[in-house]
Design an enzyme around this catalytic site. Structure first.
Site, PDB file in Angstrom:
ATOM      1  N   SER A  38    -114.377 -58.282   3.417  1.00  0.00           N
ATOM      2  CA  SER A  38    -115.029 -56.986   3.601  1.00  0.00           C
ATOM      3  C   SER A  38    -116.544 -57.157   3.666  1.00  0.00           C
ATOM      4  CB  SER A  38    -114.663 -56.055   2.440  1.00  0.00           C
ATOM      5  OG  SER A  38    -115.297 -54.815   2.581  1.00  0.00           O
ATOM      6  N   GLY A  41    -118.824 -58.474   8.797  1.00  0.00           N
ATOM      7  CA  GLY A  41    -119.326 -58.156  10.135  1.00  0.00           C
ATOM      8  C   GLY A  41    -118.281 -58.146  11.226  1.00  0.00           C
ATOM      9  N   GLU A  67    -108.100 -48.438  11.193  1.00  0.00           N
ATOM     10  CA  GLU A  67    -108.538 -48.186   9.819  1.00  0.00           C
ATOM     11  C   GLU A  67    -109.466 -46.977   9.733  1.00  0.00           C
ATOM     12  OE1 GLU A  67    -108.369 -52.414   7.468  1.00  0.00           O
ATOM     13  OE2 GLU A  67    -110.207 -51.970   8.551  1.00  0.00           O
ATOM     14  N   ARG A 216    -107.667 -73.034  21.215  1.00  0.00           N
ATOM     15  CA  ARG A 216    -106.566 -73.749  21.841  1.00  0.00           C
ATOM     16  C   ARG A 216    -106.896 -74.118  23.286  1.00  0.00           C
ATOM     17  NH1 ARG A 216    -101.593 -70.429  20.691  1.00  0.00           N
ATOM     18  NH2 ARG A 216    -101.839 -71.281  18.594  1.00  0.00           N
ATOM     19  N   THR A 281    -152.487 -77.146  -5.552  1.00  0.00           N
ATOM     20  CA  THR A 281    -153.029 -75.804  -5.559  1.00  0.00           C
ATOM     21  C   THR A 281    -154.546 -75.836  -5.737  1.00  0.00           C
ATOM     22  OG1 THR A 281    -152.895 -73.648  -6.636  1.00  0.00           O
ATOM     23  CG2 THR A 281    -152.634 -75.574  -8.045  1.00  0.00           C
ATOM     24  N   GLY A 284    -157.648 -76.499  -1.021  1.00  0.00           N
ATOM     25  CA  GLY A 284    -158.315 -76.124   0.223  1.00  0.00           C
ATOM     26  C   GLY A 284    -157.382 -75.935   1.406  1.00  0.00           C
ATOM     27  N   GLU A 309    -147.854 -65.957   0.217  1.00  0.00           N
ATOM     28  CA  GLU A 309    -148.346 -66.011  -1.156  1.00  0.00           C
ATOM     29  C   GLU A 309    -149.578 -65.148  -1.381  1.00  0.00           C
ATOM     30  OE1 GLU A 309    -146.935 -70.418  -2.590  1.00  0.00           O
ATOM     31  OE2 GLU A 309    -148.731 -70.325  -1.366  1.00  0.00           O
ATOM     32  N   ARG A 442    -162.998 -83.447  -4.033  1.00  0.00           N
ATOM     33  CA  ARG A 442    -161.858 -83.329  -3.124  1.00  0.00           C
ATOM     34  C   ARG A 442    -161.912 -84.428  -2.070  1.00  0.00           C
ATOM     35  NH1 ARG A 442    -163.374 -77.802  -3.749  1.00  0.00           N
ATOM     36  NH2 ARG A 442    -161.684 -76.477  -4.583  1.00  0.00           N
ATOM     37  N   ARG A 450    -148.933 -88.764  15.328  1.00  0.00           N
ATOM     38  CA  ARG A 450    -147.976 -89.288  16.297  1.00  0.00           C
ATOM     39  C   ARG A 450    -148.568 -89.294  17.702  1.00  0.00           C
ATOM     40  NH1 ARG A 450    -142.551 -86.465  15.372  1.00  0.00           N
ATOM     41  NH2 ARG A 450    -142.388 -87.965  13.660  1.00  0.00           N
ATOM     42  N   LYS A 456    -158.416 -93.964   9.349  1.00  0.00           N
ATOM     43  CA  LYS A 456    -157.655 -94.391   8.171  1.00  0.00           C
ATOM     44  C   LYS A 456    -158.415 -94.188   6.871  1.00  0.00           C
ATOM     45  CE  LYS A 456    -154.477 -96.149  10.960  1.00  0.00           C
ATOM     46  NZ  LYS A 456    -155.163 -96.045  12.254  1.00  0.00           N
TER      47      LYS A 456
END
Length: 502
Positions: A38, A41, A67, A216, A281, A284, A309, A442, A450, A456
């Site tokens: 039930s 859908g 029904e 089938r 958190t 930045g 957020e 920081r 990629r 680096k």
């Protein structure tokens, strides 16, 4: 009557994702059982099967209700925005009300369902219908006590439908989400195709799925696939198998919004890149996302920003503090901001909403701040499906996408989100806190790019009222990426060398 030796022909349904799942649609002239608990859908699927078939493909159909009363069905599907009454008025859809009367009936002597069968045959012949939905065949067992007679009559109805060459959907109730296919255990054995709908409640969240159990004489995709029901679209199935690695690859570069960051990334991001910004958190991430959005708006590109957020007003205030007028770009139609809690809906609904917004707004840049917030509302497997579905769709539409991910520790480290996104992202920008002589600083580094060379080095970056500033690389500090930065002590030879240099 269809010749069983003919090649199997499938009818496309027009239901989003369904024809992919069934590899072309439902077998023409055959019966399909839709079994579900039930609220899963079943009736909506049956009605949309008829509605799409009539409106999109010019077919005609018959809906047999066993029904609910016909007026109740029309009222229930009206919220979907489908003009079912108009189809009835023009003769393209026939409604047969076979719901039982709300009175007690005593069985006496032999009986059969010849009356119902005659009504169905008459409606099909009169309208020239190709499609039929019988909702629900299991209700026959509730109306009559003799189950053997009901089984015999079900066989007879299905055989008559096959003789008429009509493509039919039969719905049936099941008691459990996992277990017996249908409540009475007979319908599935006489149907050529069996499809199961589920509405599973787990961890206070409902998740609808669809499974093609058998077809089938033909192939289909196996397993469960999530789906949603929304107006006016109806059912939207989100098969992960529909996401194929056939997207084109762009060589065009776009600017991040900071010339040094572009230089660190080897000249900027590719137009179809999936870019992950990962950090603790307060590191930045939102500022980097804001800078990326602002650069797109300055260049006249549409930007879609999804915030999970922070509120809309908070985002605009933060951008204003860095000298960026998000409100003006919104008014100019360059920026669209959507703010909502991840808990407001399921992952399938979130994914569908994002896809609809991309198709409607046609952005060139997409920002999700943060994708790690989505981990709270689903299991790991479902979250991974969401991530794959979103990133593949963004690549397909060539939308350069930036996702932020919050690491669980201030010092950095692994997170579930990084484990699931890092393998399918094209570029990763890592943010880390660096403590030197008791001062918290920081650091930022490109650890993946990629298809391109990249810097680096780990560089220091600062934040002020003008935004972000990328500084010089850190020297004499190691293990920053691991989240345990430590100073490198100069060796004795280096100390002697420094003395002689002086």
């Amino acid at each position: 009557m269809n010749d069983n030796t003919d090649a199997l022909v499938k009818l496309p349904t027009g239901i989003e994702g369904f024809d992919h799942l069934t590899i072309g649609g439902l077998p023409q002239g055959r019966t399909c059982l839709i079994s579900g608990s039930s609220g899963s859908g079943k009736t909506i699927l049956g009605m949309e099967f008829l509605y799409r078939g009539i409106v999109q493909f010019g077919r005609k159909g018959v809906f047999v209700s066993m029904e609910e009363r016909a007026p109740d069905i029309l009222r229930n599907v009206r919220r979907m925005g489908w003009n079912i009454q108009g189809l009835v008025d023009t003769g393209r859809l026939k409604l047969i009300d076979a719901a039982p009367e709300p009175i007690s009936v005593e069985e006496s002597g032999a009986y059969d369902l010849s009356g119902l069968l005659v009504r169905i045959e008459h409606a099909v012949e009169e309208s020239g219908a190709e499609l039929l939905v019988l909702d629900s065949i299991g209700s026959l067992f509730d109306q009559f006590n003799n189950a053997a007679v009901v089984r015999r009559e079900i066989f007879r109805i299905i055989d008559a439908l096959r003789t008429m060459g009509i493509t039919a959907l039969l719905t049936a109730e099941r008691l459990n989400e996992y277990g017996h296919i249908s409540r009475h255990g007979v319908e599935e054995f006489v149907s050529d195709t069996v499809i199961i709908l589920r509405n599973v409640l787990k961890e206070e969240k409902c998740r609808r799925t669809i499974q093609v159990l058998k077809m089938r004489g033909d192939t289909h995709y196996k397993g469960e696939y999530p789906f949603t029901i929304t107006a006016p679209i109806g059912i939207s199935i989100l098969p992960l198998s529909a996401r194929e690695l056939k997207q084109s690859s762009s060589t065009q570069r776009i600017s991040f919004g900071n010339p040094i960051l572009d230089q660190m990334a080897g000249g900027g991001l590719f137009r179809d890149s999936i870019f992950l910004v990962s950090g603790p958190t307060g590191g930045g991430k939102t500022l980097l996302a804001t800078t990326f959005a602002a650069e797109g708006c300055r260049r006249g590109e549409k930007v879609l920003l999804l915030a999970y957020e922070e509120s809309h007003a908070q985002l605009l205030r933060n951008a204003q503090s860095w000298g960026l007028d998000f409100q003006k770009w919104e008014e100019d139609g360059l920026l669209r901001v959507i703010c909502q809690y991840p808990e407001s809906m399921g992952l399938e609904d979130h994914l569908l909403l994002i896809q609809r917004e991309i198709e409607k707004f046609r952005p060139r840049r997409l920002i999700m701040d943060s994708v790690s917030a989505m981990e709270r509302v689903a299991q790991v497997r479902f979250f991974r499906e969401f991530v794959i579905g979103l990133t593949s769709f963004a690549k397909q539409e060539e939308v350069c996408s930036l996702f932020t991910s919050t690491t669980p520790k201030l010092s950095g480290g692994d997170s579930i989100t990084e484990a699931h996104i890092s393998t399918i992202t094209d570029a990763i920008l890592l943010l880390r806190y660096v403590e030197i002589n008791g001062i918290l600083r920081r650091g930022v580094a490109v650890i993946k790019m990629r298809g391109s060379q990249h810097d680096k080095q780990i560089r220091e970056f600062t934040i002020d009222d003008q935004g972000l500033h990328i500084g010089k690389p850190f020297t004499n500090v190691h293990n920053i990426i691991l989240g345990i930065p430590s100073a490198t002590m100069p060796s004795e030879v280096e100390q002697l060398g420094a003395m002689f240099d002086e």
